[in-house]
Design an enzyme around this catalytic site. Structure first.
Site, PDB file in Angstrom:
ATOM      1  N   HIS A 189      67.953  11.909  37.237  1.00  8.60           N
ATOM      2  CA  HIS A 189      68.863  13.059  37.310  1.00  8.60           C
ATOM      3  C   HIS A 189      69.630  13.103  38.616  1.00  8.60           C
ATOM      4  CE1 HIS A 189      65.960  15.485  34.441  1.00  8.60           C
ATOM      5  NE2 HIS A 189      66.431  14.385  33.897  1.00  8.60           N
ATOM      6  N   TYR A 238      72.546  25.068  34.428  1.00  9.82           N
ATOM      7  CA  TYR A 238      71.343  24.270  34.125  1.00  9.82           C
ATOM      8  C   TYR A 238      71.387  22.935  34.857  1.00  9.82           C
ATOM      9  CZ  TYR A 238      68.422  20.739  32.179  1.00  9.82           C
ATOM     10  OH  TYR A 238      67.532  19.703  32.076  1.00  9.82           O
ATOM     11  N   ASP A 273      73.440  16.797  29.944  1.00  7.78           N
ATOM     12  CA  ASP A 273      72.658  17.726  29.114  1.00  7.78           C
ATOM     13  C   ASP A 273      73.378  19.072  29.046  1.00  7.78           C
ATOM     14  OD1 ASP A 273      69.060  18.562  29.109  1.00  7.78           O
ATOM     15  OD2 ASP A 273      70.735  19.232  27.829  1.00  7.78           O
ATOM     16  N   HIS A 328      72.376  21.450  27.232  1.00  7.70           N
ATOM     17  CA  HIS A 328      71.236  22.367  27.211  1.00  7.70           C
ATOM     18  C   HIS A 328      71.488  23.605  26.365  1.00  7.70           C
ATOM     19  CE1 HIS A 328      67.508  24.017  29.109  1.00  7.70           C
ATOM     20  NE2 HIS A 328      67.242  22.743  29.233  1.00  7.70           N
ATOM     21  N   GLU A 385      73.654  15.571  25.445  1.00  6.98           N
ATOM     22  CA  GLU A 385      72.389  16.103  24.931  1.00  6.98           C
ATOM     23  C   GLU A 385      72.466  17.587  24.589  1.00  6.98           C
ATOM     24  OE1 GLU A 385      67.889  16.934  26.691  1.00  6.98           O
ATOM     25  OE2 GLU A 385      69.209  15.504  27.699  1.00  6.98           O
ATOM     26  N   GLU A 429      64.559  18.177  22.127  1.00  5.72           N
ATOM     27  CA  GLU A 429      63.425  18.571  22.970  1.00  5.72           C
ATOM     28  C   GLU A 429      62.818  19.900  22.549  1.00  5.72           C
ATOM     29  OE1 GLU A 429      65.210  20.736  26.894  1.00  5.72           O
ATOM     30  OE2 GLU A 429      65.653  18.595  26.670  1.00  5.72           O
ATOM     31  N   ARG A 476      65.289  13.335  20.977  1.00  6.37           N
ATOM     32  CA  ARG A 476      64.828  13.722  22.326  1.00  6.37           C
ATOM     33  C   ARG A 476      63.551  14.546  22.293  1.00  6.37           C
ATOM     34  NH1 ARG A 476      64.849  13.173  27.008  1.00  6.37           N
ATOM     35  NH2 ARG A 476      65.618  15.146  27.892  1.00  6.37           N
ATOM     36  N   HIS A 501      61.548  13.256  25.520  1.00  5.19           N
ATOM     37  CA  HIS A 501      61.664  14.208  26.623  1.00  5.19           C
ATOM     38  C   HIS A 501      60.685  13.792  27.720  1.00  5.19           C
ATOM     39  CE1 HIS A 501      61.590  18.641  28.058  1.00  5.19           C
ATOM     40  NE2 HIS A 501      62.763  18.164  28.304  1.00  5.19           N
ATOM     41  N   ASP A 526      57.763  18.885  33.328  1.00  5.78           N
ATOM     42  CA  ASP A 526      56.778  19.627  32.528  1.00  5.78           C
ATOM     43  C   ASP A 526      56.283  18.808  31.348  1.00  5.78           C
ATOM     44  OD1 ASP A 526      58.840  21.790  30.533  1.00  5.78           O
ATOM     45  OD2 ASP A 526      59.482  20.179  31.826  1.00  5.78           O
ATOM     46  N   GLU A 531      63.608   9.242  29.664  1.00  4.63           N
ATOM     47  CA  GLU A 531      63.798  10.118  30.829  1.00  4.63           C
ATOM     48  C   GLU A 531      62.607   9.897  31.764  1.00  4.63           C
ATOM     49  OE1 GLU A 531      64.710  14.885  31.712  1.00  4.63           O
ATOM     50  OE2 GLU A 531      63.820  14.270  29.799  1.00  4.63           O
TER      51      GLU A 531
HETATM   52  C1  GCO Z   1      65.487  17.844  30.057  1.00  5.49           C
HETATM   53  C2  GCO Z   1      65.173  19.254  29.724  1.00  5.49           C
HETATM   54  C3  GCO Z   1      64.344  19.988  30.715  1.00  5.49           C
HETATM   55  C4  GCO Z   1      63.931  21.344  30.156  1.00  5.49           C
HETATM   56  C5  GCO Z   1      62.554  21.729  30.659  1.00  5.49           C
HETATM   57  C6  GCO Z   1      62.071  23.017  30.012  1.00  5.49           C
HETATM   58  O1  GCO Z   1      66.412  17.322  29.424  1.00  5.49           O
HETATM   59  O2  GCO Z   1      64.790  17.272  30.843  1.00  5.49           O
HETATM   60  O3  GCO Z   1      66.293  19.897  29.271  1.00  5.49           O
HETATM   61  O4  GCO Z   1      64.944  20.125  31.911  1.00  5.49           O
HETATM   62  O5  GCO Z   1      64.855  22.331  30.483  1.00  5.49           O
HETATM   63  O6  GCO Z   1      61.674  20.715  30.356  1.00  5.49           O
HETATM   64  O7  GCO Z   1      60.846  23.415  30.520  1.00  5.49           O
HETATM   65 MG    MG Z   2      67.294  18.505  27.979  1.00  6.42          MG
END
Ligand code: GCO
Ligand code: MG
Length: 453
Positions: A168, A204, A256, A258, A282, A308, A329, A358, A362, A385
């Site tokens: 990123h 984001y 992304d 998002h 994405e 995701e 994803r 994903h 997290d 990723e």
């Molecule tokens: C990504 C995701 C994350 C999510 C996060 C939510 O593409 O990596 O969008 O950034 O926002 O995992 O908890």
């Molecule tokens: Mg994402």
């Protein structure tokens, strides 16, 4: 007639069907010789305990499951990380899955998946999906350890030597983002996700921007992050233009969206960046708006990545079967772990959809290891990723996948090749106050309308 008598009567005929002594659950002890023989002398491998470990070595709430077995020292690890509801997953495992699994045959991974999946009658969803995933991945780890094979070998062997990854790059100034892309290129990365923050707005994937009602004295749950889609969808094409002019075509750029903008604006954005040849765009739409993919697909050939937020097959099967996306994803633990993810990957193969599981902070290092083992074993791998594991994470989870020259390398050790140091994990307890990062559910338009994060 009570259930037990009914079962006995309905199974009585199984012999006639040539199913010698189809065993009733409690009759497991008197296994028919055929089943016992199939274990050629190895004692049945029973699940003896299911432990849930919550730890945050990188300040992110992680949920990991340890499944112990009747074979001394043989255990497995799995990722059950739903960081926004960590305690809910813990309860689902400790109070419901564990009592359901103790004593069961740990080698019956598919049967345990299916029976656990329906054991709540109501199924799918993030909490139950993650709970099941923790156990499921651990059983694959155990199978690998028991067969002395890495999981990628259990899954059919390597289709490639290493797993190509993306990192990123983000910021407010295009020059800052450009500099980060160049830095990653110098470290060997070929794929970089680029996110730019819109001045004055909480964007984001990129710090900066601004949030009106966020003064320290305001309680966390009443803070507001301000977001407006218009300036963002007009900014990103300019970011891509800047990067292509400065960096040329040799770098793969990802972005992304998002699911933050009204679908029609997402369509505009995806079409506006088409000439800059992104590797993929994405989450243009929210899971609730996947109906827009049919229209978008007709209007652009920009590669699309989605998934995701999916945790129900009804969300992704139509998108894949109609070839409306190019990369899946999915957050593997959201759909119940490796048993389901390997089926999704196989299904995608028939529709030329590639995997891009994903993989942010997290997902626990165990979840990353699972991603990488599956990435190595499927023919339709797309990209992974990646993240650099902190020193503390590497100490709590010895055996984290290695990241070198932009590639993830899996261990050749049996199972996932990753472990957990329980004592060290306990040194990084998760915080319960607040119980989750309250920057979810606080995003609003200037007029106060809530926005999907
Ligand atoms: C990504 C995701 C994350 C999510 C996060 C939510 O593409 O990596 O969008 O950034 O926002 O995992 O908890
Ligand atoms: Mg994402």
């Amino acid at each position: 007639m009570d259930r037990r008598t009914w079962l006995k009567s309905s199974f009585a005929g199984s012999a006639a069907l040539g199913l010698p002594g189809l065993m009733l659950p409690e009759a497991a002890a008197q296994e028919p010789p055929a089943v016992a023989a199939s274990r050629n002398g190895t004692p049945p491998l029973r699940i003896t305990d299911v432990q849930t470990i919550l730890t945050a070595p990188a300040g992110i709430r992680l949920v990991v499951v340890k499944v112990l077995t009747s074979e001394p020292g043989l255990y497995g690890l799995g990722c059950a990380t739903f960081t926004q509801r960590a305690r809910a997953v813990e309860t689902a495992i400790d109070k419901f899955l564990k009592p359901f699994l103790i004593g069961k045959d740990a080698t019956r991974i598919e049967d345990i998946w299916q029976s656990s999946f329906v054991s709540s009658y109501w199924r799918n969803g993030p909490v139950l999906g993650n709970a099941l995933s923790g156990v499921d991945m651990a059983l694959w780890d155990i199978l690998g350890k028991r067969t002395k094979l890495p999981v990628w070998a259990v899954l059919g062997g390597k289709c490639r030597e290493a797993v190509d990854t993306y990192r990123h790059a983000s910021g407010e100034k295009f020059e800052d983002i450009e500099a980060q892309v160049r830095k990653y290129q110098s470290e060997g990365y070929r794929h970089i996700r680029v996110q730019a923050s819109v001045p004055g707005l909480a964007t984001y994937g990129s710090r900066g921007g601004g949030a009106a009602g966020n003064a320290k004295e305001i309680p966390l749950n009443r803070r507001v992050d301000v977001w407006e889609p218009g300036p963002y969808v007009r900014l990103i094409p300019r970011l891509f233009e800047h990067l292509r002019n400065k960096l040329g075509d040799d770098v793969e750029l990802l972005h992304d969206i998002h699911e933050r903008v009204p679908p029609i604006l997402a369509m505009q954005l995806v079409k506006d960046v088409e000439k800059f040849r992104p590797f993929f765009m994405e989450d243009p739409f929210a899971p609730e708006d996947v109906g827009y993919f049919r229209t978008l697909r007709q209007q652009t050939s920009t590669p699309l990545a989605m998934g995701e937020l999916f945790n129900n097959p009804n969300e992704f099967v139509p998108l894949i079967a109609e070839r409306l996306i190019d990369f899946i994803r999915i957050h593997i633990s959201q759909i119940g772990g490796l048993t389901m993810a390997r089926k999704v990957a196989a299904f995608c193969e028939f529709f030329a959809v590639r995997t891009a599981w994903h993989g942010p902070g997290d997902v626990s290092p165990v979840g990353h290891a699972c991603n990488v083992h599956l990435d190595l074993a499927v023919p339709n791998f797309g990209i992974q990723e990646a993240r650099e594991f902190s020193q503390a994470e590497q100490e709590v989870f010895p055996g984290c996948p290695e990241l070198k020259d932009g590639y993830y390398y899996a261990s050749d050790k049996p199972g996932f090749g990753i472990d957990i140091d329980l004592k060290l994990a306990a040194k990084f307890p998760i915080t319960d106050d607040p119980p989750f990062d309250m920057n979810w559910g606080t995003l609003r338009r200037r007029d106060g309308t809530i926005v999907k994060p």
